[in-house]
Design an enzyme around this catalytic site. Structure first.
Site, mmCIF file in Angstrom:
data_model
loop_
_atom_site.group_PDB
_atom_site.id
_atom_site.type_symbol
_atom_site.label_atom_id
_atom_site.label_comp_id
_atom_site.label_asym_id
_atom_site.label_seq_id
_atom_site.Cartn_x
_atom_site.Cartn_y
_atom_site.Cartn_z
ATOM 1 N N GLY A 220 10.282 -5.547 7.458
ATOM 2 C CA GLY A 220 11.550 -6.155 7.092
ATOM 3 C C GLY A 220 12.557 -5.139 6.597
ATOM 4 C CB SER A 221 15.352 -5.532 4.237
ATOM 5 O OG SER A 221 15.965 -6.577 4.955
ATOM 6 C CB THR A 222 10.969 -1.946 2.982
ATOM 7 O OG1 THR A 222 10.059 -2.337 4.024
ATOM 8 C CG2 THR A 222 10.829 -2.901 1.807
#
Length: 490
Positions: A220-222
């Protein structure tokens, strides 16, 4: 000598030479293969009758062999088993060994060449061979904090926490949930071991899986940290205050309709361009999808691989699942990959390495968990030396990324990891599972102190008893990462 006697003598000589050749072949060339055969009962009996070395964390043995009054003489015992099982693994009579019990077997059994002197002394003193010990890099306080914080997540949680020392690559904590008790597999009662094995291997929650190193999920956004790194390295931005693409929606190239439409789920991401800090602080999908497309799939893959994707790097704790960034992604696929979706998959260890590489001025150190090899008398035989794995980004790029991550903690989505009096750098992530009946995955990565990092942390929550709409990396993972960072920096 008459002919019949000579013939018999030659025949006997041939038989003797054949016997010697066969013995030599079995003892020198086939010995290892024969020892490894599952049905070789003698080898198992010998292994279980030997004083196996200890696995040590701090000053305490988390795995050791204690004397018992039965045919095997020693019982393998695991202390704080659920907390350390993903690291120690198990040592079982009928099922072999796993994790450190397997990779460090030569040391623990005393057969390692580095323990030759110890074996020689044991032989001359007519003592049984004693195994050597291994001391781990694990920080007991960090491990305790990770285990406790993970256990506080509601429900039957499935997830992992990994912490690294950025300057060396030492693994300071590695906790997995659910876990298991390897004492049940080390028992000398074969029937009870068989029952425990069947129960553990048929459990859908996979308690014997080290999710820190063996489970890959969309990050995801990591992963936007990798995309941001690639964009900075490619010259699309030079500082945390530079303008980058924003917008409420972004239609991926070569697509139309909802399937190729990227939005920000209501987060404030402007209408045209926005400061880089705002883009990472609010985790703007539209920004990082556009940056990924501008960088291109090949360069984004190269950047991911510089942090460790698509590679093996963990040598003393096996097996390791490779984190994946796809090859040959087209423009819409690259846009999805830039926000940690499409076919991007990572282990918690991998995302901890991304954070640690940024913390260490762009240099990723090879992770390791065995700090020392010791003799049975606790004499240090060998100490592991830190090794540079790669230079992922320039130090100037790492500085910009650190500025972006500290803003994200101070003023953005990563605020649950904030520590009073300490500057923390962090990034949240919530990844879609791609299945309607499976909740999103919550991620969080961070390091502290931001100006002189001592610890980098990755948290991954695969499953928990939390309503689908309330799952978020910051809310769930932030407090866990904070607890681990506080335990290290004290």
């Amino acid at each position: 000598m008459n002919k019949p006697i000579r013939t018999i003598s030659i025949f006997c000589l041939v038989l003797f030479l054949a016997l010697m050749a066969n013995a030599t072949y079995l003892q020198y060339f086939r010995s290892e293969a024969l020892n490894d055969r599952a049905e070789n009962q003698r080898v198992f009996d010998a292994a279980f009758s030997r004083e196996r070395g200890s696995i040590i964390v701090g000053r305490d043995a988390i795995a050791e062999s204690v004397p018992v009054d039965d045919q095997y003489e020693f019982q393998r015992t695991y202390n704080a088993p659920f907390k350390y099982a993903p690291l120690t693994g198990f040592f079982a009579y009928a099922y072999g060994a796993s994790q450190l019990e397997r990779t460090q077997n030569d040391v623990l059994s005393g057969e390692d060449d580095r323990l030759f002197v110890t074996r020689l002394v044991d032989l001359l003193s007519n003592k049984g061979t004693q195994g050597g010990n291994i001391r781990l890099t694990i920080d007991p306080a960090a491990q305790d904090a990770a285990a406790e914080a993970l256990s506080n997540v509601p429900g039957d949680v499935e997830g992992s926490v990994v912490a690294l020392e950025p300057k060396t690559g030492k693994i300071l904590a590695m906790v997995t949930a659910p876990s298991y008790d390897p004492n049940k597999l080390a028992s000398h009662d074969k029937a009870s071991v068989d029952r425990a094995w069947k129960q553990l291997t048929t459990d859908d929650s996979e308690p014997m899986l080290n999710r820190g190193t063996q489970k890959t999920l969309p990050p995801g956004s990591t992963f936007k940290l990798v995309t941001a790194a690639a964009a900075i390295e490619d010259g699309l931005a030079e500082s945390a205050d530079d303008q980058v693409p924003g917008g409420t929606e972004y239609q991926l190239p070569q697509t139309s309709g909802d399937t190729g439409l990227i939005d920000n789920e209501g987060r404030s991401c402007g209408t045209d361009t926005i400061p880089f800090t705002q883009a990472l602080g609010n985790s703007c999908n539209t920004t990082f999808a556009q940056l990924a497309v501008q960088v291109g799939g090949d360069k984004l893959r190269e950047q991911a691989e510089a942090f460790g994707f698509n590679q093996d790097y963990l040598e003393d704790l096996r097996p390791q699942a490779k984190s994946v960034f796809p090859d040959g992604a087209n423009e819409p696929q690259t846009g999805q990959a830039g926000i940690g979706q499409y076919e991007v998959r990572a282990t918690p260890l991998q995302m901890a390495m991304v954070a640690a590489g940024i913390a260490n001025n762009g240099v990723v150190m090879r992770p390791y968990v065995v700090d020392e090899v010791q003799s049975a008398d606790l004499d240090v035989v060998e100490t592991t030396q830190p090794e540079e794995f790669s230079r992922a980004v320039k130090s100037s790029t790492a500085k910009v990324l650190t500025d972006l991550m500290t803003y994200t903690v101070n003023d953005g989505t990563a605020s649950p990891a904030a520590i009073p009096g300490v500057q923390v750098a962090g990034k949240t992530g919530t990844a879609q599972s791609g299945q309607d009946d499976v909740s999103p995955y919550a991620w969080f990565v961070s390091f502290a102190p931001a100006d002189d990092p001592e610890v980098a942390v990755a948290v991954m929550i695969e499953k928990a008893d939390i309503p689908r709409g309330e799952i978020g990396g910051g809310v769930i993972g932030g407090p866990i990462a904070k607890a681990v960072m506080e335990a290290v920096i004290k």
